[in-house]
Design a protein around this motif. Sequence first.
Motif, short mmCIF file in Angstrom:
data_model
loop_
_atom_site.label_atom_id
_atom_site.label_comp_id
_atom_site.label_asym_id
_atom_site.label_seq_id
_atom_site.Cartn_x
_atom_site.Cartn_y
_atom_site.Cartn_z
N LEU A 57 0.54 -1.22 0.03
CA LEU A 57 -0.17 -0.19 -0.09
C LEU A 57 0.76 0.69 -0.04
N ILE A 58 1.87 0.84 1.06
CA ILE A 58 2.72 2.90 0.86
C ILE A 58 3.51 2.81 -0.88
N ALA A 59 3.92 1.54 -1.25
CA ALA A 59 4.65 1.96 -2.39
C ALA A 59 2.93 2.18 -3.49
N ILE A 60 1.82 2.05 -4.17
CA ILE A 60 0.72 2.59 -4.42
C ILE A 60 0.78 4.01 -4.50
N ALA A 61 0.56 4.51 -2.78
CA ALA A 61 0.57 5.40 -2.50
C ALA A 61 1.37 6.51 -2.57
N PRO A 71 -8.24 17.76 1.65
CA PRO A 71 -7.50 17.95 3.00
C PRO A 71 -5.96 17.13 2.79
N LEU A 72 -5.01 17.37 3.45
CA LEU A 72 -3.51 16.87 3.59
C LEU A 72 -3.35 15.05 4.10
N LEU A 73 -4.33 14.78 3.62
CA LEU A 73 -4.88 13.60 4.17
C LEU A 73 -5.29 12.17 3.67
N ARG A 74 -5.18 11.46 3.59
CA ARG A 74 -5.33 10.28 2.33
C ARG A 74 -5.52 8.96 2.43
N VAL A 75 -6.47 8.14 2.20
CA VAL A 75 -6.11 6.48 2.36
C VAL A 75 -6.36 5.91 1.46
N TYR A 76 -5.54 4.70 1.47
CA TYR A 76 -5.76 3.66 0.69
C TYR A 76 -6.36 2.73 1.38
N VAL A 77 -6.95 1.61 0.58
CA VAL A 77 -7.92 0.62 1.16
C VAL A 77 -7.78 -0.72 -0.01
N ALA A 78 -7.69 -1.92 0.86
CA ALA A 78 -7.81 -2.97 -0.05
C ALA A 78 -7.51 -4.47 1.14
N ALA A 79 -8.52 -5.22 -0.06
CA ALA A 79 -8.61 -6.59 0.28
C ALA A 79 -7.49 -7.23 0.97
N GLU A 80 -6.88 -7.87 1.88
CA GLU A 80 -6.21 -8.40 2.07
C GLU A 80 -6.60 -10.46 1.30
N ALA A 88 -6.10 -0.59 5.41
CA ALA A 88 -5.82 0.46 5.49
C ALA A 88 -4.91 1.46 6.06
N LEU A 89 -4.42 2.86 4.98
CA LEU A 89 -3.16 3.15 4.82
C LEU A 89 -3.41 4.58 4.56
N VAL A 90 -3.23 5.35 5.84
CA VAL A 90 -3.60 6.31 6.00
C VAL A 90 -2.44 7.37 6.22
N GLN A 91 -2.15 8.42 5.47
CA GLN A 91 -1.57 9.57 5.22
C GLN A 91 -1.63 10.67 5.46
N VAL A 92 -0.86 11.01 6.46
CA VAL A 92 -0.98 12.63 6.81
C VAL A 92 0.12 13.50 6.73
N GLY A 320 -7.49 3.92 19.76
CA GLY A 320 -8.85 3.83 20.08
C GLY A 320 -9.89 2.51 21.26
N GLY A 321 -9.87 1.61 20.85
CA GLY A 321 -10.07 0.19 22.12
C GLY A 321 -11.70 0.03 20.64
N VAL A 322 -11.17 0.34 19.69
CA VAL A 322 -12.20 0.03 18.67
C VAL A 322 -12.13 -1.73 18.20
N ALA A 323 -13.01 -1.86 18.73
CA ALA A 323 -13.46 -3.22 18.34
C ALA A 323 -12.96 -3.75 16.97
N GLY A 324 -11.47 -4.43 16.68
CA GLY A 324 -12.02 -4.90 15.28
C GLY A 324 -10.86 -4.57 14.77
N MET A 325 -10.09 -3.68 15.03
CA MET A 325 -9.09 -2.99 14.36
C MET A 325 -7.59 -2.72 15.04
N ARG A 326 -6.48 -3.11 14.31
CA ARG A 326 -5.20 -3.14 15.28
C ARG A 326 -4.21 -2.31 14.41
N VAL A 327 -3.34 -1.43 15.22
CA VAL A 327 -2.48 -1.55 14.34
C VAL A 327 -1.20 -2.48 13.97
#
Length: 443
Positions: A57-61, A71-80, A88-92, A320-327
């Motif tokens: 994702l980093i290479a694609i973005a 905004p100076l923020l963008r998101v790239y998403v992909a199904a694994e 999801a890749l969040v670039q800020v 943020g303690g959101v279920a179903g997500m991890r860094v």
Amino acid sequence: LDGFLAALQQVVDRHDIYRTGVMWEGLPEPVQVVRRRAVVPVTEATLTDGGNPAAELIAIAGRWMDVRRAPLLRVYVAAEPGSERWVALVQVHHLLQDHTASEVVLSEVAALMTGRGDTLPVPLPFRDFVAQARLGVSRAEHEEYFAQLLRDVTEPTLPFGLADARGDGTGAQQARVMVDDSLAERVRERARGLGVSPATLFHVAWARVLAVLAGRSDVVFGTVLLGRMNAGVGAERIPGPFMNTLPVRMDVADTDVVGAVRAMQAQLAGLLVHEHAPLALAQAASDVPTSVPLFTALFNYRHSNRVRSDAPQSGDTRPGGVAGMRVLLGEDRTNYPLAVSVDDLGVGFGLTTGVVAPGDPELVCDLMQTAVESLVTALEEAPRTPLRAVEVLAPTGRERVLVEWNDTDRVVPEETVVGLFERQVARDPGAVAVEQGGVGVSY
């Protein structure tokens, strides 16, 4: 994922800084332009089966962002492939966000995703902080301060000869080490005894190391300022580019270790008054040409609850303690070819170095650890030790440089260097002999 993207858009809607672009073409100075509505761009990508999702994702973005577009923020998403997981890749851009702001954003995203959006405080307009930064200290006061600090600096400080300060960080190699616990305790004890912060001691140690890497005694480097110290009520919960990079100068040949600590303490305190001064203004106060960077080394002392890593960590929690997500991955990039960060963990310290070739990040970490220990020892046992006498090479390194690399017990051709040079000229008279800045000089 849909809930995360929707919450992220709500955060952008809430905070004017996230609807910001920067314009400069045809203008006397860059200006911040805030849009009433800025939609977060989301791009869906396709990943290869068995690949590294984050790296792909980093290479694609890519690394570059057009700072004119909000905004100076963008998101790239992909199904694994082969799983039900989405990545999801969040670039800020750092023009929008520092570490404090990222925590604010993630906490607001978590609140919105869990139905607690009504508990969020009313966002404060970032323009109030812009006005405070621009009107708090006059430009003339900034110019006077940096003229006194830099007016006789005529050459840039270039560690490892690195002169390009306009890169994107892709070529940097990184190394991380933890400062020995006993040394960390000694650093804090000596800082308390001198009435300074540990940050002051680390700045002095870095000045000593930089003098070695740049081959000069009078060095200038950039230090990162938080920018929130004097930003007023609510600054701790407002996203935005509070941080700034400004120059620090030290002549390691002109002071002892105690004098260096006192001088650095005074200089860092003075910088706080000018923490929102433009770096371009500071550089203009020196005699270094504006086409050349004043420095190419960045130093960042930051308070952190853990050492940052560019690799997944088993201790990572859901944002943020959101279920179903991890860094999976978090990384910072800088245009400076050499960046050293000290993570103050409350008890211990972590060192992170990123440097492009020919720099060696592990070498820089080793030099820093040795310099810190040598500085603390001098402060404990011989406070009048000249700063230039503070060791930067550990015993093994000294053995390599002074003994192994100087081992001349070998057979050499019975010919002078001049003779070898003449033979090369005879073989290829038109070959380039010296190249500097892309300009070659023939024999």
